[in-house]
Scaffold this motif. Structure first.
Motif, PDB file in Angstrom:
ATOM      1  N   LEU A   1       0.863  -1.242   0.101  1.00  0.00           N
ATOM      2  CA  LEU A   1      -0.012  -0.063  -0.169  1.00  0.00           C
ATOM      3  C   LEU A   1       0.816   1.253  -0.149  1.00  0.00           C
ATOM      4  CD1 LEU A   1      -2.804  -1.163   2.333  1.00  0.00           C
ATOM      5  CD2 LEU A   1      -2.860  -0.849  -0.011  1.00  0.00           C
ATOM      6  N   GLY A   2       2.053   1.213   0.682  1.00  0.00           N
ATOM      7  CA  GLY A   2       2.824   2.391   0.645  1.00  0.00           C
ATOM      8  C   GLY A   2       3.431   2.662  -0.702  1.00  0.00           C
ATOM      9  N   VAL A   3       3.841   1.568  -1.260  1.00  0.00           N
ATOM     10  CA  VAL A   3       4.522   1.735  -2.771  1.00  0.00           C
ATOM     11  C   VAL A   3       3.311   2.333  -3.531  1.00  0.00           C
ATOM     12  CG1 VAL A   3       5.271   0.376  -4.559  1.00  0.00           C
ATOM     13  CG2 VAL A   3       6.154  -0.130  -2.433  1.00  0.00           C
ATOM     14  N   ILE A   4       2.187   1.654  -3.637  1.00  0.00           N
ATOM     15  CA  ILE A   4       1.241   2.248  -4.431  1.00  0.00           C
ATOM     16  C   ILE A   4       0.678   3.916  -4.003  1.00  0.00           C
ATOM     17  CG2 ILE A   4      -1.426   2.309  -4.963  1.00  0.00           C
ATOM     18  CD1 ILE A   4      -1.239  -1.046  -4.254  1.00  0.00           C
ATOM     19  N   ALA A   5       0.769   4.336  -2.771  1.00  0.00           N
ATOM     20  CA  ALA A   5       0.631   5.627  -2.482  1.00  0.00           C
ATOM     21  C   ALA A   5       1.693   6.631  -2.895  1.00  0.00           C
ATOM     22  CB  ALA A   5       0.478   5.860  -0.957  1.00  0.00           C
ATOM     23  N   ALA A   6       2.988   5.724  -2.915  1.00  0.00           N
ATOM     24  CA  ALA A   6       4.232   6.789  -3.211  1.00  0.00           C
ATOM     25  C   ALA A   6       4.058   6.966  -4.606  1.00  0.00           C
ATOM     26  CB  ALA A   6       5.277   5.888  -2.867  1.00  0.00           C
ATOM     27  N   VAL A   7       3.758   5.892  -5.508  1.00  0.00           N
ATOM     28  CA  VAL A   7       3.633   5.984  -6.998  1.00  0.00           C
ATOM     29  C   VAL A   7       2.600   6.906  -7.509  1.00  0.00           C
ATOM     30  CG1 VAL A   7       2.914   4.891  -9.048  1.00  0.00           C
ATOM     31  CG2 VAL A   7       4.722   3.834  -7.449  1.00  0.00           C
ATOM     32  N   SER A   8       1.570   7.082  -6.621  1.00  0.00           N
ATOM     33  CA  SER A   8       0.377   7.937  -6.903  1.00  0.00           C
ATOM     34  C   SER A   8       0.703   9.405  -6.597  1.00  0.00           C
ATOM     35  CB  SER A   8      -0.977   7.664  -6.003  1.00  0.00           C
ATOM     36  OG  SER A   8      -1.213   6.308  -6.418  1.00  0.00           O
ATOM     37  N   GLY A   9       1.482   9.694  -5.405  1.00  0.00           N
ATOM     38  CA  GLY A   9       1.918  10.906  -5.212  1.00  0.00           C
ATOM     39  C   GLY A   9       2.784  11.376  -6.183  1.00  0.00           C
ATOM     40  N   VAL A  10       3.649  10.482  -6.485  1.00  0.00           N
ATOM     41  CA  VAL A  10       4.677  11.192  -7.607  1.00  0.00           C
ATOM     42  C   VAL A  10       4.130  11.650  -9.008  1.00  0.00           C
ATOM     43  CG1 VAL A  10       6.581  10.420  -9.183  1.00  0.00           C
ATOM     44  CG2 VAL A  10       6.629   9.978  -6.721  1.00  0.00           C
ATOM     45  N   VAL A  11       3.057  10.790  -9.452  1.00  0.00           N
ATOM     46  CA  VAL A  11       2.277  10.932 -10.476  1.00  0.00           C
ATOM     47  C   VAL A  11       1.349  12.328 -10.293  1.00  0.00           C
ATOM     48  CG1 VAL A  11       0.348  10.244 -11.960  1.00  0.00           C
ATOM     49  CG2 VAL A  11       2.125   8.743 -11.290  1.00  0.00           C
ATOM     50  N   LEU A  12       0.939  12.249  -9.044  1.00  0.00           N
ATOM     51  CA  LEU A  12       0.142  13.922  -8.860  1.00  0.00           C
ATOM     52  C   LEU A  12       1.146  14.888  -8.923  1.00  0.00           C
ATOM     53  CD1 LEU A  12      -2.473  12.813  -6.185  1.00  0.00           C
ATOM     54  CD2 LEU A  12      -2.650  13.487  -8.349  1.00  0.00           C
ATOM     55  N   ALA A  13       2.272  14.668  -8.303  1.00  0.00           N
ATOM     56  CA  ALA A  13       3.328  15.798  -8.430  1.00  0.00           C
ATOM     57  C   ALA A  13       3.696  16.163  -9.897  1.00  0.00           C
ATOM     58  CB  ALA A  13       4.590  15.696  -7.530  1.00  0.00           C
ATOM     59  N   VAL A  14       4.039  15.188 -10.664  1.00  0.00           N
ATOM     60  CA  VAL A  14       4.259  15.411 -12.093  1.00  0.00           C
ATOM     61  C   VAL A  14       3.020  16.133 -12.767  1.00  0.00           C
ATOM     62  CG1 VAL A  14       4.757  14.281 -14.430  1.00  0.00           C
ATOM     63  CG2 VAL A  14       5.842  13.474 -12.293  1.00  0.00           C
ATOM     64  N   PHE A  15       1.889  15.731 -12.553  1.00  0.00           N
ATOM     65  CA  PHE A  15       0.705  16.386 -13.120  1.00  0.00           C
ATOM     66  C   PHE A  15       0.702  17.811 -12.683  1.00  0.00           C
ATOM     67  CE2 PHE A  15      -1.710  12.429 -13.834  1.00  0.00           C
ATOM     68  CZ  PHE A  15      -1.202  12.098 -15.374  1.00  0.00           C
ATOM     69  N   ALA A  16       1.110  18.069 -11.378  1.00  0.00           N
ATOM     70  CA  ALA A  16       0.997  19.337 -10.982  1.00  0.00           C
ATOM     71  C   ALA A  16       2.116  20.431 -11.633  1.00  0.00           C
ATOM     72  CB  ALA A  16       1.038  19.504  -9.432  1.00  0.00           C
ATOM     73  N   PHE A  17       3.333  19.666 -11.594  1.00  0.00           N
ATOM     74  CA  PHE A  17       4.378  20.455 -12.330  1.00  0.00           C
ATOM     75  C   PHE A  17       4.089  20.642 -13.675  1.00  0.00           C
ATOM     76  CE2 PHE A  17       8.267  20.333 -14.933  1.00  0.00           C
ATOM     77  CZ  PHE A  17       8.882  21.456 -14.351  1.00  0.00           C
ATOM     78  N   LEU A  18       3.550  19.771 -14.410  1.00  0.00           N
ATOM     79  CA  LEU A  18       3.137  20.220 -15.765  1.00  0.00           C
ATOM     80  C   LEU A  18       1.825  21.281 -15.949  1.00  0.00           C
ATOM     81  CD1 LEU A  18       3.175  16.552 -17.267  1.00  0.00           C
ATOM     82  CD2 LEU A  18       4.801  18.312 -17.520  1.00  0.00           C
ATOM     83  N   ALA A  19       1.004  21.157 -14.896  1.00  0.00           N
ATOM     84  CA  ALA A  19       0.036  22.272 -15.000  1.00  0.00           C
ATOM     85  C   ALA A  19       0.637  23.775 -14.604  1.00  0.00           C
ATOM     86  CB  ALA A  19      -0.970  21.591 -14.113  1.00  0.00           C
ATOM     87  N   HIS A  20       1.321  23.716 -13.815  1.00  0.00           N
ATOM     88  CA  HIS A  20       2.080  24.754 -13.199  1.00  0.00           C
ATOM     89  C   HIS A  20       2.803  25.502 -14.610  1.00  0.00           C
ATOM     90  CE1 HIS A  20       4.019  27.917 -11.129  1.00  0.00           C
ATOM     91  NE2 HIS A  20       5.165  27.505 -11.381  1.00  0.00           N
ATOM     92  N   GLN A  21       3.674  24.531 -15.417  1.00  0.00           N
ATOM     93  CA  GLN A  21       4.152  24.842 -16.466  1.00  0.00           C
ATOM     94  C   GLN A  21       3.190  25.511 -17.710  1.00  0.00           C
ATOM     95  OE1 GLN A  21       7.502  25.437 -16.797  1.00  0.00           O
ATOM     96  NE2 GLN A  21       7.695  24.626 -14.782  1.00  0.00           N
ATOM     97  N   LYS A  22       2.056  24.819 -17.615  1.00  0.00           N
ATOM     98  CA  LYS A  22       1.238  25.348 -18.776  1.00  0.00           C
ATOM     99  C   LYS A  22       0.442  26.630 -18.479  1.00  0.00           C
ATOM    100  CE  LYS A  22      -2.391  23.284 -21.654  1.00  0.00           C
ATOM    101  NZ  LYS A  22      -1.870  23.224 -22.784  1.00  0.00           N
ATOM    102  N   THR A  23       0.321  26.696 -17.050  1.00  0.00           N
ATOM    103  CA  THR A  23      -0.248  28.108 -16.865  1.00  0.00           C
ATOM    104  C   THR A  23       0.770  29.343 -16.791  1.00  0.00           C
ATOM    105  OG1 THR A  23       0.171  27.823 -14.414  1.00  0.00           O
ATOM    106  CG2 THR A  23      -2.033  26.995 -15.209  1.00  0.00           C
ATOM    107  N   ARG A  24       2.004  29.012 -16.948  1.00  0.00           N
ATOM    108  CA  ARG A  24       3.072  29.810 -17.181  1.00  0.00           C
ATOM    109  C   ARG A  24       3.363  30.709 -18.719  1.00  0.00           C
ATOM    110  NH1 ARG A  24       2.086  32.185 -12.729  1.00  0.00           N
ATOM    111  NH2 ARG A  24       2.590  30.944 -10.878  1.00  0.00           N
TER     112      ARG A  24
END
Length: 61
Positions: free
Chosen positions: A37-60
């Motif tokens: 469960l920890g591995v699944i949560a870590a991977v999900s958190g990393v994927v969310l962080a990548v999406f947030a980074f890409l969204a931040h770049q798109k808004t800039r």
């Protein structure tokens, strides 16, 4: 939009931190379920962080 991105970043950071705690707890107790469960949560958190980074770049742009 910036508030939503900030919220996703915070959630992903908490998710990754909680995942690391679950993995450590699983290792210390010898139980496989918290590790998985920890591995699944870590991977999900990393994927969310990548999406947030890409969204931040798109808004800039």
């Amino acid at each position: 939009m910036d508030d939503a991105i900030r919220g996703v970043r915070a959630f992903s950071a908490v998710s990754i931190a909680g995942a690391m705690c679950a993995c450590v707890a699983g290792i210390l107790t010898g139980d496989v379920v918290p590790i998985l469960l920890g591995v699944i949560a870590a991977v999900s958190g990393v994927v969310l962080a990548v999406f947030a980074f890409l969204a931040h770049q798109k808004t800039r742009s």
